[in-house]
Design an enzyme around this catalytic site. Structure first.
Site, mmCIF file in Angstrom:
data_model
loop_
_atom_site.group_PDB
_atom_site.id
_atom_site.type_symbol
_atom_site.label_atom_id
_atom_site.label_comp_id
_atom_site.label_asym_id
_atom_site.label_seq_id
_atom_site.Cartn_x
_atom_site.Cartn_y
_atom_site.Cartn_z
ATOM 1 N N ASP A 88 -1.950 6.957 11.305
ATOM 2 C CA ASP A 88 -0.621 7.111 11.580
ATOM 3 C C ASP A 88 -0.699 7.526 13.021
ATOM 4 O O ASP A 88 0.071 8.982 13.197
ATOM 5 C CB ASP A 88 0.178 7.984 10.740
ATOM 6 C CG ASP A 88 0.269 7.125 9.189
ATOM 7 O OD1 ASP A 88 0.328 6.193 9.193
ATOM 8 O OD2 ASP A 88 0.588 7.933 8.269
ATOM 9 N N ASP A 116 1.717 14.683 14.408
ATOM 10 C CA ASP A 116 2.359 14.831 12.969
ATOM 11 C C ASP A 116 0.927 14.845 12.184
ATOM 12 O O ASP A 116 0.840 14.474 10.984
ATOM 13 C CB ASP A 116 3.059 13.580 12.562
ATOM 14 C CG ASP A 116 3.696 13.733 11.382
ATOM 15 O OD1 ASP A 116 3.982 14.892 11.112
ATOM 16 O OD2 ASP A 116 3.984 12.761 10.550
ATOM 17 N N ILE A 144 0.949 -1.262 0.016
ATOM 18 C CA ILE A 144 -0.098 -0.137 -0.282
ATOM 19 C C ILE A 144 0.900 1.218 0.135
ATOM 20 O O ILE A 144 0.725 2.075 -0.945
ATOM 21 C CB ILE A 144 -0.797 0.160 1.106
ATOM 22 C CG1 ILE A 144 -1.830 -1.293 1.233
ATOM 23 C CG2 ILE A 144 -1.786 1.215 1.209
ATOM 24 C CD1 ILE A 144 -2.859 -1.103 2.620
#
Length: 316
Positions: free
Chosen positions: A235, A218, A86
């Site tokens: 993430d 982030d 991916i």
């Protein structure tokens, strides 16, 4: 991005932001023991993976215990067949896989290929990582477990993220966000037809994360994706608790990234405005604030205004 209805999830009870003091187990896992044993069945499995087209480029950076982790996940029924990649990165690669009839994502952190310099800013000062030092295996083992824990915590707080399914050493199996046409698209990759509504959802996600004692660390248009008509945050490996010494700096950076992106889409916002909203309507150090809005200023304000927890009729 096609027109769709974004609906915010109901929040669930979240443990208070004190779990960062719990010890993270970085001792040898079953994957390490499998790798040391090297029985015939495991050796054959390792060779099949190493010879597979999607793993050939990466085989040189996977140690035996990584193959042991994949082998254990197959044995436990979390993986039945591997698909293609991916995404690839300097710290981890993500692959599709089948688990029964369901497609899942398999995130493999590469121990031998990274110096983890970027990780140190998120690990230093976190009591869970004291004593780990520069041992790459221990750092990655702790990091992967931390990512799984952060995903669970975010979901309980009502933030849409991939659902974590299983962890083994440096491998995380989680929900696959995508279709037969490919992975879910990042906000940076799509045309947003209703930027204001999308911003309202992301703003609320940031507040809910902070209210649950987490800072993404982030956050930007590159790790917010559009999947089945909804926005998801991805993430969360680097996400820190509010007690991390750099938590406020990371929160300010998240607000700057998000506000600047949506300002470019025509939304009237600024980093200072977004930061003020998150800080005003979240109380992360209050033990009662995550009990379904029992002491949640934002939820209380919405109820006083006659609004609900869902955002209705947005388009993006």
């Amino acid at each position: 991005m096609t027109e769709a209805e974004f609906g915010l999830l109901d929040t669930d009870e979240v443990e208070t932001p004190g779990d960062e003091w719990e010890e993270v187990d970085v001792s040898d896992t079953e994957a390490d023991r499998i790798a040391r044993k090297r029985d015939r069945e495991f050796s054959q499995f390792r060779e099949r993976i190493k010879d597979a087209d999607q793993f050939k480029v990466e085989a040189s950076v996977f140690d035996d215990a990584t193959y042991g982790a994949l082998y254990k996940l197959v044995q436990d029924g979390h993986i039945d067949a591997f698909g293609g990649p991916i995404s690839t990165g300097k710290e981890a690669n993500v692959y599709t896989a089948l688990s029964g009839e369901k497609e899942v994502a398999v995130k493999v952190y590469r121990i031998n290929a990274s110096d983890f310099k970027d990780m140190r800013g998120y690990l230093d000062g976190d009591p869970r990582f004291e004593g780990i030092g520069s041992d790459k295996k221990k750092v990655v083992t702790a990091w992967v477990r931390k990512e799984s824990s952060n995903l669970k915590r975010a979901r309980r707080a009502g933030v849409r993220t991939p659902e974590p399914i299983a962890v083994e050493r440096n491998v995380l199996v989680m929900e696959y966000l995508g279709t037969e046409e490919g992975r879910a698209r990042r906000l940076s990759e799509v045309h947003i037809e209703n930027p204001q509504m999308a911003f309202d959802v992301v703003k609320e996600y940031m507040r809910r994360l902070y209210d649950a004692g987490l800072v993404h660390g982030d956050l930007s248009e590159y790790n917010i994706v559009f999947h089945e008509g909804q926005l998801y945050i991805i993430d969360l490996g680097q996400a820190v608790t509010v007690y991390h010494p750099n938590a406020e700096e990371f929160l300010e950076r998240d607000c700057r990234n998000v506000a600047n992106f949506f300002a470019r889409q025509g939304v009237e916002t600024s980093p200072d405005d977004l930061l003020a909203y998150v800080r005003e309507y979240a109380t992360p150090r209050d033990n009662d604030d995550t009990d379904r809005g029992a002491d949640d200023d934002a939820v209380a304000a919405e109820r006083e205004d006659g609004e609900t927890d869902d955002v209705d009729d947005p388009a993006a």
